[in-house]
Design an enzyme around this catalytic site. Structure first.
Site, short mmCIF file in Angstrom:
data_model
loop_
_atom_site.label_atom_id
_atom_site.label_comp_id
_atom_site.label_asym_id
_atom_site.label_seq_id
_atom_site.Cartn_x
_atom_site.Cartn_y
_atom_site.Cartn_z
N LYS A 38 3.88 1.95 -0.93
CA LYS A 38 4.05 1.62 0.66
C LYS A 38 4.20 0.21 0.66
CE LYS A 38 0.92 1.29 4.53
NZ LYS A 38 -0.18 2.20 5.20
N LEU A 39 5.41 -0.24 1.48
CA LEU A 39 5.75 -1.57 1.74
C LEU A 39 5.55 -2.05 3.24
CD1 LEU A 39 9.21 -2.06 -0.22
CD2 LEU A 39 6.88 -2.24 -1.02
N LYS A 40 4.50 -3.09 3.32
CA LYS A 40 4.50 -3.53 4.58
C LYS A 40 5.64 -4.14 4.99
CE LYS A 40 0.19 -2.70 5.90
NZ LYS A 40 -0.14 -1.89 6.76
N GLY A 44 -6.03 3.99 5.01
CA GLY A 44 -7.01 3.33 4.59
C GLY A 44 -7.26 1.90 5.07
N ASN A 67 3.37 -1.51 11.25
CA ASN A 67 2.11 -1.97 12.03
C ASN A 67 2.50 -2.39 13.60
OD1 ASN A 67 0.77 -2.65 9.18
ND2 ASN A 67 -0.47 -1.46 10.55
N ASP A 106 0.35 6.13 12.87
CA ASP A 106 -1.00 5.69 12.59
C ASP A 106 -1.65 5.04 13.72
OD1 ASP A 106 -3.18 4.17 11.55
OD2 ASP A 106 -1.97 2.70 10.12
N LYS A 158 -6.71 8.15 9.63
CA LYS A 158 -7.74 7.26 9.24
C LYS A 158 -9.05 7.75 9.93
CE LYS A 158 -5.08 3.09 8.59
NZ LYS A 158 -4.72 2.15 9.09
N ASP A 167 5.56 0.74 6.34
CA ASP A 167 4.60 0.63 7.47
C ASP A 167 4.80 -0.87 8.16
OD1 ASP A 167 2.49 0.77 9.20
OD2 ASP A 167 0.84 0.54 7.54
N GLU A 178 6.06 4.06 8.96
CA GLU A 178 4.95 4.11 9.68
C GLU A 178 4.74 3.32 10.96
OE1 GLU A 178 1.70 3.75 6.86
OE2 GLU A 178 0.26 3.70 8.25
N SER A 233 -0.54 0.20 -0.95
CA SER A 233 -0.12 -0.28 0.26
C SER A 233 0.23 -1.62 -0.06
CB SER A 233 -0.97 -0.30 1.45
OG SER A 233 -0.62 -1.00 2.49
O1 OSB Z 1 -1.97 0.08 8.83
O2 OSB Z 1 -2.41 1.22 7.00
C1 OSB Z 1 -2.56 0.24 7.80
C2 OSB Z 1 -4.99 -1.92 6.14
C3 OSB Z 1 -5.56 -2.50 7.21
C4 OSB Z 1 -5.28 -2.29 8.58
C5 OSB Z 1 -4.14 -1.23 8.58
C6 OSB Z 1 -3.67 -0.78 7.41
C7 OSB Z 1 -3.93 -1.33 5.88
C8 OSB Z 1 -3.25 -0.80 5.03
C9 OSB Z 1 -3.89 -0.78 3.88
O3 OSB Z 1 -1.89 -0.47 4.91
C10 OSB Z 1 -4.37 0.71 3.21
C11 OSB Z 1 -5.56 0.57 2.34
O4 OSB Z 1 -5.03 0.48 1.07
O5 OSB Z 1 -6.75 0.53 2.50
MG MG Z 2 -0.81 1.99 9.01
#
Ligand code: OSB
Ligand code: MG
Length: 369
Positions: free
Chosen positions: A161-163, A291, A191, A239, A263, A189, A214, A135
């Site tokens: 995976k790109l935020k 994660g 969020n 998620d 998760k 992702d 995501e 990520s």
């Molecule tokens: O949205 O998946 C998520 C980390 C912290 C909180 C939310 C997310 C994430 C990650 C990192 O995307 C995932 C990892 O490498 O543990």
């Molecule tokens: Mg996520």
């Protein structure tokens, strides 16, 4: 098994690089480790609640408080405790899924260590190594992003995976696709950073053939995700919205997700995570293991879960050195783009005592009676 005491230990670890998402930037982890002490064995778990309630309503200080004040008294009241008994005993307490997950996992780990069973075998694993993705946080510039992605691909990661967030989406995603080619497994992702009104904008990601997008919308907006899914070509993955097998079944029936990120912390533990895996499998919905920037303690259990049959997409199960210069267990290392499932009983890893001591900020032991 009798639960004699539980140690709640807070450790602080710097991240190797800042991790920026649409909800904030993290430079270090403040982790709550749980150690379940029984006459037969000790079990370990990691609570994934973060320092601030920005990913979910839970946060680490609150998780520790609810364990101490409300959850542990219910476990100590049981004559015998098993991993399977924790969920029902804690059910009267609403919410606090990350806190509950950590307690269930620590008890289950103690039980499995006492009986010599691997966590992976208990869950139903079918693989001895799992494909690793990574990520990648929001960066200051597209060249910096291309650099970071290039480094991860050189290390062997099998999926990127790109935020994303408004203002950091179509351009960086297009640049990564252009630079690394059509064969790269690529996903994004958000969020929860968008609204349904952004559908025409999110449709501009369609040409990049992403594996999935995501959680583009609010965690409560399951219906919005179903509507969005009809307006864009990229498959929608949830998620934050998926907090139980029941919600997963509803989201699937509504057409809100074609893929699910599982998760264990977010859903109250590995047993509920397995039920979500099973519900998704029954509906032909692939899953992958998310994660929360876990240390080796949480990672070990995640890797075991990711070895179940319907985990058909690479997870955010990256190597220890993607997060920390010194992990609290022997490091997880990438082998041909995969992490190996631990082979010892229980979660199969132990904290390194000296490292643990050096990182510890506080320790609290709560005993039965
Ligand atoms: O949205 O998946 C998520 C980390 C912290 C909180 C939310 C997310 C994430 C990650 C990192 O995307 C995932 C990892 O490498 O543990
Ligand atoms: Mg996520």
């Amino acid at each position: 098994m009798k639960l004699d005491a539980v140690e709640l230990r807070r450790i602080r670890l710097p991240l190797v690089s800042p991790f920026r998402t649409s909800f904030g930037t993290q430079t270090a982890r403040d982790v709550l480790l749980v150690r379940a002490i029984t006459p037969e064995a000790e079990g370990w778990a990691e609570c994934v609640a973060m320092e601030e309630p920005l990913y979910s309503s839970e946060y680490v200080d609150a998780a520790q408080a609810v364990m101490r004040e409300h959850l542990l008294p219910r476990l100590f009241a049981l004559d015998t405790v098993t991993g399977a008994a924790v969920g029902p005993a804690l059910h009267p307490v609403k919410g606090h899924l990350m806190a509950k997950a950590a307690l269930e996992t620590a008890v289950l780990d103690a039980e499995l260590r006492a009986t010599g069973v691997r966590f992976a075998d208990h869950l139903g694993a079918v693989r001895d190594a799992v494909d690793s993705g990574v990520s990648v946080g929001i960066m200051d510039s597209v060249p910096a992003l291309l650099d970071a992605v290039s480094g991860y691909l050189d290390a062997g990661y099998r999926r990127i995976k790109l935020k994303i967030e408004p203002g950091w989406d179509v351009e960086p995603v297009g640049a990564v696709r252009e630079q690394f080619g059509d064969d790269l497994l690529l996903q994004v992702d958000a969020n929860t950073a968008y609204t349904l009104a952004d559908a025409p904008h999110l449709a501009k990601l369609d040409p990049f053939d992403l594996l999935l997008i995501e959680q583009p919308l609010d965690e409560e907006d399951v219906l919005g995700h179903a509507k969005l899914a009809r307006l864009i070509r990229t498959p929608v993955c949830l998620d934050e919205s998926i907090t139980s097998a029941r919600i997963a079944a509803a989201a699937i029936e509504l057409g809100a997700c074609a893929i699910v990120n599982i998760k264990p912390g977010r859903v109250g533990g590995y047993l509920e995570a397995r039920r979500i895996h099973d519900v998704c499998a029954a509906h032909g919905i692939p899953v992958w293991c998310g994660g929360m920037l876990e240390t080796g303690i949480g990672r070990a259990a995640n890797v075991a879960l990711a070895a179940l049959p319907n985990f058909t997409l690479p997870g955010d199960t990256s190597a220890s050195d993607r997060y920390f210069s010194q992990d609290v267990t022997a490091p997880f290392v990438l082998e041909d783009g995969r992490l190996r499932v631990p082979t010892g009983p229980g979660i199969g890893v132990d904290p390194l005592p000296d490292v643990l001591e050096s990182l510890t900020a506080s320790t609290e032991t709560i005993s039965a009676n």
